[in-house]
Design a protein around this motif. Structure first.
Motif, PDB file in Angstrom:
ATOM      1  N   ASN A   1      32.913  41.049  37.598  1.00 11.40           N
ATOM      2  CA  ASN A   1      32.522  42.089  38.539  1.00 11.40           C
ATOM      3  C   ASN A   1      33.608  43.176  38.536  1.00 11.40           C
ATOM      4  OD1 ASN A   1      31.877  43.726  40.659  1.00 11.40           O
ATOM      5  ND2 ASN A   1      31.485  42.075  42.118  1.00 11.40           N
TER       6      ASN A   1
ATOM      7  N   ALA B   1      40.848  36.210  35.609  1.00  2.20           N
ATOM      8  CA  ALA B   1      39.575  35.489  35.482  1.00  2.20           C
ATOM      9  C   ALA B   1      39.380  34.906  34.080  1.00  2.20           C
ATOM     10  CB  ALA B   1      38.410  36.411  35.874  1.00  2.20           C
TER      11      ALA B   1
ATOM     12  N   ASP C   1      38.438  32.127  33.019  1.00  2.91           N
ATOM     13  CA  ASP C   1      37.253  31.273  32.820  1.00  2.91           C
ATOM     14  C   ASP C   1      35.998  32.051  32.459  1.00  2.91           C
ATOM     15  OD1 ASP C   1      37.647  32.306  35.426  1.00  2.91           O
ATOM     16  OD2 ASP C   1      36.253  30.868  36.307  1.00  2.91           O
TER      17      ASP C   1
ATOM     18  N   GLY D   1      42.971  37.896  39.770  1.00  7.09           N
ATOM     19  CA  GLY D   1      43.748  37.668  38.561  1.00  7.09           C
ATOM     20  C   GLY D   1      42.931  38.005  37.324  1.00  7.09           C
TER      21      GLY D   1
END
Ligand code: ATP
Length: 355
Positions: free
Chosen positions: A296, A286, A288, A284
């Motif tokens: 990455n 990410a 956070d 998804g």
């Protein structure tokens, strides 16, 4: 040769931090591609008052493929158009362990499978509601004999498996297995469903898949109950080549399979229809880790490689994959989720050097 046209939708949260360096990487390859960047999400909202303006829809219709970051709320309308509007029914999620991937398995060597997830049906039609709305249907559970509406208050979700939807995705899986066989893979398709409980829906998926299998005598075919498949996937994933399954199972199990090789940061995907395809990482947005330059980008880069192959740039796709392989095998510059300390920028720079 007329250039290929590719729409780029960077997506939301941390996704653009993986998409932008990936595009810079592709730039190195001097590809005959026109990149289109219609306003979607926040940009669309600012300029046209909608997250998916008409200009974006038209750009997609006029293109050969879309390269997508990942969507949270803001880019979802575009994603739904790419999926349902363009009828991209086969979500292809390769899971291949490369030397240097931070796998939790004791022995990930030889792990090289593809999950083909039906992308348009099953529980993902989004038809849900109040149990009491089912009143006119007078449904009874075959197991409890209880009238469904007696279970109210509560909610239901509709699971739809069609003959057409199942046949086309299964055929896609067999063609893929055949193609992989030419490149040394075993040539095997596993169909995973819950046919022992959901006789009429998943049972039908299995039945249709079995019919399609008859046209592919050169490809081994097996049907597994999806929970048995999940167990085997963890215990000995090397036994699988291509696995085809309904939408929900494919969604869940491909994340799990990504975890087996070392995490979501490594898992690419492509969604193919008969006339269109779009490519995006399995992960998804990410949220956070947004803004930290540590996402990455491997999943995004490998998705780009899948797209290049689809567009007819196979040697370039192979060059990218080889460069990624080399950086991981060397293990000097790795992203944080793989046990390294490189930023996204440093990691992509390492790949660029091998290119
Ligand atoms: P969705 O529902 O769209 O799958 P999600 O928020 O449930 O989204 P992800 O965005 O995939 O799930 O994130 C799950 C976790 O994995 C987060 O902690 C996120 O930071 C991490 N993660 C996902 N992708 C990457 C990546 N490419 N690199 C590093 N970490 C990642």
């Amino acid at each position: 040769m007329t250039p290929k046209r590719v729409v780029v939708i960077e997506g939301d949260d941390a996704a653009p931090e993986a998409v932008r360096p990936t595009l810079a990487l592709l730039d190195q390859l001097n590809l005959n591609i026109d990149w289109l960047t219609p306003p979607v999400g926040d940009q669309g909202k600012q300029r046209y008052g909608t997250t998916f303006p008409e200009q974006a829809r038209r750009a997609i219709d006029e293109s050969d493929a879309t390269f997508f970051g990942a969507a949270s709320g803001k880019s979802t309308a575009a994603l739904f158009y790419l999926r349902f509007g363009k009828q991209t029914y086969a979500n292809v999620r390769p899971v291949k362990w490369l030397s240097g991937f931070n796998s939790p398995l004791a022995d990930p060597k030889g792990l090289d499978l593809v999950i083909v997830r039906e992308n348009l049906e099953d529980l993902y039609l989004g038809v849900e509601g109040e149990i009491k709305d089912l009143d006119p249907l007078d449904l009874t559970s075959p197991f409890t004999r209880e009238k469904i509406t007696n279970m109210s208050p509560g909610r239901y979700a509709l699971k739809v498996i069609t003959e057409k939807g199942t046949a086309r995705v299964t055929r896609f899986a067999f063609e893929l297995a055949r193609n992989r066989k030419r490149h040394g893979r075993p040539g095997k398709v596993t169909c995973a469903t819950k046919y022992n409980m959901l006789f009429r829906s998943d049972g039908f998926f299995k039945e249709v898949a079995q019919k399609i299998a008859e046209s592919y005598p050169d490809i081994e075919f097996e049907t597994l109950i999806v929970d048995d498949f999940a167990h085997r996937l963890v215990a000995k994933p090397q036994q699988f080549d291509v696995a085809v399954m309904p939408n929900l199972y494919g969604d869940i199990l491909s994340d799990m399979a990504g975890g087996l090789v070392g995490g979501l940061g490594l898992a690419p995907s492509g969604c193919y229809g008969d006339n269109y395809a779009y490519f995006e990482p399995v992960h998804g947005t990410a949220p956070d880790i947004a803004g930290q330059n540590i996402i990455n980008p491997t999943a995004t880069i490998l998705s780009a490689a899948m797209m290049l192959e689809y567009l007819g740039f196979k040697p370039e796709a192979e060059r990218i994959e080889e460069a990624v392989q080399k950086v991981y095998a060397e293990g000097r510059i790795l992203p944080r989720d793989q046990g390294g300390s490189a930023t996204t920028t440093e990691f992509v720079k390492a790949i660029k050097e091998y290119l």
